[in-house]
Scaffold this motif. Sequence first.
Motif, mmCIF file in Angstrom:
data_model
loop_
_atom_site.group_PDB
_atom_site.id
_atom_site.type_symbol
_atom_site.label_atom_id
_atom_site.label_comp_id
_atom_site.label_asym_id
_atom_site.label_seq_id
_atom_site.Cartn_x
_atom_site.Cartn_y
_atom_site.Cartn_z
ATOM 1 N N MET A 60 0.825 -1.208 0.000
ATOM 2 C CA MET A 60 0.000 0.000 0.000
ATOM 3 C C MET A 60 0.859 1.257 0.000
ATOM 4 S SD MET A 60 -2.810 1.513 -0.100
ATOM 5 C CE MET A 60 -4.371 0.777 0.408
ATOM 6 N N LEU A 64 0.959 4.501 -2.627
ATOM 7 C CA LEU A 64 0.750 5.903 -2.251
ATOM 8 C C LEU A 64 1.994 6.753 -2.487
ATOM 9 C CD1 LEU A 64 -1.437 5.504 0.972
ATOM 10 C CD2 LEU A 64 -2.162 6.324 -1.275
ATOM 11 N N HIS A 68 0.159 8.737 -5.469
ATOM 12 C CA HIS A 68 -1.002 8.949 -4.599
ATOM 13 C C HIS A 68 -2.098 9.734 -5.315
ATOM 14 C CE1 HIS A 68 0.351 13.051 -3.782
ATOM 15 N NE2 HIS A 68 -0.757 13.263 -3.102
ATOM 16 N N ALA A 69 -1.719 10.691 -6.173
ATOM 17 C CA ALA A 69 -2.749 11.498 -6.837
ATOM 18 C C ALA A 69 -3.585 10.638 -7.789
ATOM 19 C CB ALA A 69 -2.113 12.660 -7.596
ATOM 20 N N ALA A 71 -3.972 7.278 -7.435
ATOM 21 C CA ALA A 71 -4.714 6.306 -6.620
ATOM 22 C C ALA A 71 -5.953 6.937 -5.999
ATOM 23 C CB ALA A 71 -3.813 5.741 -5.525
ATOM 24 N N LEU A 72 -5.903 8.253 -5.762
ATOM 25 C CA LEU A 72 -7.022 8.927 -5.106
ATOM 26 C C LEU A 72 -7.977 9.562 -6.110
ATOM 27 C CD1 LEU A 72 -4.965 10.503 -2.177
ATOM 28 C CD2 LEU A 72 -6.436 8.483 -2.081
ATOM 29 N N GLN A 73 -7.718 9.333 -7.398
ATOM 30 C CA GLN A 73 -8.526 9.914 -8.470
ATOM 31 C C GLN A 73 -9.540 8.889 -8.999
ATOM 32 O OE1 GLN A 73 -10.041 12.402 -9.827
ATOM 33 N NE2 GLN A 73 -8.141 13.568 -10.173
ATOM 34 N N TYR A 74 -10.510 9.356 -9.794
ATOM 35 C CA TYR A 74 -11.373 8.447 -10.559
ATOM 36 C C TYR A 74 -10.516 7.628 -11.521
ATOM 37 C CZ TYR A 74 -15.477 11.372 -9.365
ATOM 38 O OH TYR A 74 -16.478 12.050 -8.711
ATOM 39 N N ILE A 250 -11.435 -4.909 0.122
ATOM 40 C CA ILE A 250 -11.063 -4.011 -0.981
ATOM 41 C C ILE A 250 -12.112 -4.031 -2.087
ATOM 42 C CG2 ILE A 250 -8.592 -4.094 -0.486
ATOM 43 C CD1 ILE A 250 -8.282 -6.147 -2.761
ATOM 44 N N SER A 277 -12.956 1.538 -6.813
ATOM 45 C CA SER A 277 -11.885 2.313 -6.176
ATOM 46 C C SER A 277 -10.527 2.157 -6.867
ATOM 47 C CB SER A 277 -11.758 1.867 -4.720
ATOM 48 O OG SER A 277 -10.564 2.359 -4.138
ATOM 49 N N SER A 278 -9.975 3.270 -7.334
ATOM 50 C CA SER A 278 -8.643 3.261 -7.959
ATOM 51 C C SER A 278 -7.602 2.807 -6.948
ATOM 52 C CB SER A 278 -8.253 4.660 -8.437
ATOM 53 O OG SER A 278 -9.310 5.284 -9.092
ATOM 54 N N LEU A 279 -7.720 3.349 -5.738
ATOM 55 C CA LEU A 279 -6.766 3.001 -4.682
ATOM 56 C C LEU A 279 -6.738 1.492 -4.470
ATOM 57 C CD1 LEU A 279 -4.922 3.920 -2.306
ATOM 58 C CD2 LEU A 279 -6.986 4.031 -0.900
ATOM 59 N N ASN A 280 -7.913 0.894 -4.330
ATOM 60 C CA ASN A 280 -7.967 -0.547 -4.099
ATOM 61 C C ASN A 280 -7.498 -1.339 -5.314
ATOM 62 O OD1 ASN A 280 -8.900 -0.068 -1.554
ATOM 63 N ND2 ASN A 280 -11.035 -0.546 -1.995
ATOM 64 N N PHE A 283 -3.727 -1.136 -5.278
ATOM 65 C CA PHE A 283 -3.269 -1.941 -4.141
ATOM 66 C C PHE A 283 -3.343 -3.436 -4.506
ATOM 67 C CE2 PHE A 283 -4.793 -3.539 0.240
ATOM 68 C CZ PHE A 283 -3.510 -3.713 0.721
#
Lengths: 413, 413
Positions: A60, A64, A68-69, A71-74, A250, A277-280, A283
Motif C-alpha cells: 500500500m 501511495l 497517490h494522486a 490512486a485517489l482519483q477516478y 477491498i 476504487s482506484s486506490l484498491n 493496491f
Amino acid sequence: MSSGITFDPYASFYSSSSHHLRSSEIRDLMSAGGRGDVISFAGGLPFTESLPAGEVSDAMLQVLKESHAEALQYCETEGRMPLKRALIKVMASEGITAEENHILITTGSQQALDLLARIFIDPSDSIVVEGPTYVGALSAFRAAMPNFTTIPLDHMGMDVDILSRELKNGLKPKFAYVVPNFHNPAGVTMSAPRRKRLIELAEEYDFLIIEDNPYGLLRFDGEPLLPIVALEKTRVVYLGTLSKIVSPGIRIGWVNAPLPIIDRLAILKQSADLCSSSLNQMFAERLISRDLWKKNINNLKPIYKSRKDAMIRSLEKHFPSECRWTNPEGGLFIWVTLPEYLDTTKMLPLAIESGVAFVPGVAFFADGSGANMMRLNFSFPTEPQISEGIMRLGKVVEREISLYHSLGLNNSH
Amino acid sequence: MSSGITFDPYASFYSSSSHHLRSSEIRDLMSAGGRGDVISFAGGLPFTESLPAGEVSDAMLQVLKESHAEALQYCETEGRMPLKRALIKVMASEGITAEENHILITTGSQQALDLLARIFIDPSDSIVVEGPTYVGALSAFRAAMPNFTTIPLDHMGMDVDILSRELKNGLKPKFAYVVPNFHNPAGVTMSAPRRKRLIELAEEYDFLIIEDNPYGLLRFDGEPLLPIVALEKTRVVYLGTLSKIVSPGIRIGWVNAPLPIIDRLAILKQSADLCSSSLNQMFAERLISRDLWKKNINNLKPIYKSRKDAMIRSLEKHFPSECRWTNPEGGLFIWVTLPEYLDTTKMLPLAIESGVAFVPGVAFFADGSGANMMRLNFSFPTEPQISEGIMRLGKVVEREISLYHSLGLNNSH
C-alpha cells in the motif's frame, strides 16, 4: 431492521419492484451472530488475519508513494489495465486464458451479479439456478423478477440430467447460474463430465452460463478441475473475485465475458458507481504482482482444511445419526441436512439462545425448499470455537429430534 | 466502445431495460480527452494532487497497523459506525444535524443515485430534474424509465415558479432532484428563498426532494447557504460524498435520510455490492478525524478560484460576444451558452481535432435541449492549459459562427 417498522410513511413513494426487497436471513443473522457470546457459523468471512500485515502495508505504501494522486482519483469504468493484466495471471493459474478487454473490474463480484441481473433479466424471464444456490445471487436476480427454475445439486454438483429434461420439456432460460467449485452453500464440486454436458446443453438450447468461481483456488484436497470458461468462451460469463483469496475489504471482483456483454455491463456500471476504487485496484495489482495472493492461498489452505476437518469430526461426534453433511475439498462451507421433519428457520432462535448461529437452508432456495437444511461456515471460527459451537448446535438438534418424537407419540394417542 | 459493434450475437439475451443503456458522451469523451495532446475540460476530476502524500500515507499506515485484518474484511452493509460519526462532523460544518442510523455509506454518491432510482421509480413515474442536470443522475434515473419533467435553471437555481405551475397543472412527481450548490453542470447556486419555496411545494404536493451536495464545501466566493436538509428533514434525501473534498478514488459517498428509506436502501445495497470497502471507510474516517479534509478544502479553494478566474478571463478574451457563461462561486464547472444556431455535439469532433475537449450540453438535459450549450471543467486543468485550451476552443466557436453566417448568406441567395 425493517421488520421493526410497523408503519412506513414513505410507502407510497416506493417502486413496485422495491416491495420485493426483504432483509435477508443472513443480514439479520449477521447482527445476531455479532453478539460476543455467540459462535457464528453464519457468516461467509474469509480469515483475513492470514494476510501478513507488514507486506500488506508495504504494498500500500508503495502505491501511495509512487502515485497517490492517481490512486485517489477516478479511473476508467472498465477498471485499470495493470490490474486486468494481474488478474489474467490469477485466472491462468486455474487454466483460463483471457484478454484485457474481455475483463470488467467490479465492486466485488456481488456487483457483477447485480449488473448481470439487470442487463439480462426482464420480469418473468426464465433463469436456471442450483438448489441450493448462493443467497447473494438470489437477491440480485430477484430484484429483476425472473421465473426461477431450481435444478437440484448432488455430490457432483448440478444434476444436468434433470436440467436436460426441463429443457426438453420446453424450458427456455436466459442463463444458468452455477458455482462449480466448493459450492456456496453446498460445499460440493461439479464434476468434469457435468461441466462439459452443461456446455452442450447451453449450445443446444441457446442459453448462457454464468460461472461464479470465488473459491476455485482454495482447494485443500483432491485435484483441480478446469473451469467451464476454460472449455468454452462464447457462452460463458465468468465471475472472479479477490474477496476469498486476498481480501473482501477491498471490494474487487471481475467479469470475464464476450466483448459485447462487457460493453453493456460497463455502461450500466458507470451509472451504478462510475468506477471501482482506484486506490484498491492499484493496491490489489501490487499484492498480485508481489505474489502475495499465492502466499495467502498457501497460508489459508492448511488452516481451512484443518478447520473443515475439525468441523467434520465435531459433526460426527455431536450430531444425531439421522443427519448428513457434505465433506468439501475446498472453499468455506459445509451443508448439513437434518431429518425432513425439522425446520432450521424455527431452530435458529433456539440455537442463538444456546450460543451458536448458522444460516437456515431456505435462504438458499429459489423454490422455498431447504427447510431441514443449514449452512455452516468453517473458514472464520477457530478450531476450539468449531468444536464448542458444533457441540452446542448438536444439542439443539438432538433436543428438536426428541421433541418431535415425543410429540409424535403424543399425537399418535 | 459499443458504437464500434455492428452486430451483437447476444442481443436476444438482453433485458428490455438494458436497451435503454447508452454509452454517455462523457464516457466516450473521457477516452478522447485522454489523448495527450488534447486539453480536456470534459472531465469532472478534482485536483487530487492537492492531497499531502505524506499525511495520506500516514493515515493509511495507521489503519493497516492497528487493524489490517478488520480493514481487509467485509463490514456492515450500512457502513462503519466510526465513519458515520466522522461524516456527521462534515455535515455539521454545513449546518446539518444528523444521526448515525440515518446514514448509509455508499460506493460513491453515484451508487446512492442508482439505489434511489431503483427504490423509488416505477416505469412512467414522474420525477422532476433541473435543466440542465447531473448526467450521472440522468443515467441512473433513466435505467428505471421514469417520465422526466425538466424545470429550467437560471442564475438562482431551479425556477421554482415554473415547478409550481407544473404542479398546479397536475404534475405528481415522486421526487425532485436538485444540486443546489455550484451546480453540475451549470455552476449556479439555488437561492435561499427558492430552497424554502421548494420545501413548501414538496409539502403541499407531497413529493420528496433529493438534495445532491458534492460541492457545497468548495465555496471560494460569497457566503454559504443552509442546505435544504438543514431546513426540513422528513422530505429530504441528502447525498454527500468525499469525492470532491477528499478523494474520488476511495468511492465513499453517503445518504442521510429518514430511517425507513435508509432501511430500504440498505437492503438493496446488500444485493448491489454487499458493503463499501472497509479499508477505504477506515482510511476515510482517519483522514476526517485528522482534519485532512479541512486542510484539503483550504488547499483547493484558492486553486479552484484562481483556475475559475483564469477560465472566465480566457472566455472573455477568446469567445465571441454572442456567447454567455456562468460565473460560479464554488465547485468545478462553468456552463457556456453559444448562439442558438450552434450545435456543440457537432462541434466536438472539431474541437478535439483542435486539441480541446468539453461535454456537449445535450448530455445534461432529459428533454433533449441544450444543443447550443457546453460544460467546462476548471478544477483539473492548470492555468496555462486553461488559457491555451479556451483559446483553441474560442477559435472553433468563432469558425462555426462565421461558417453559419457564410452559409446563411449562401442560403439567402
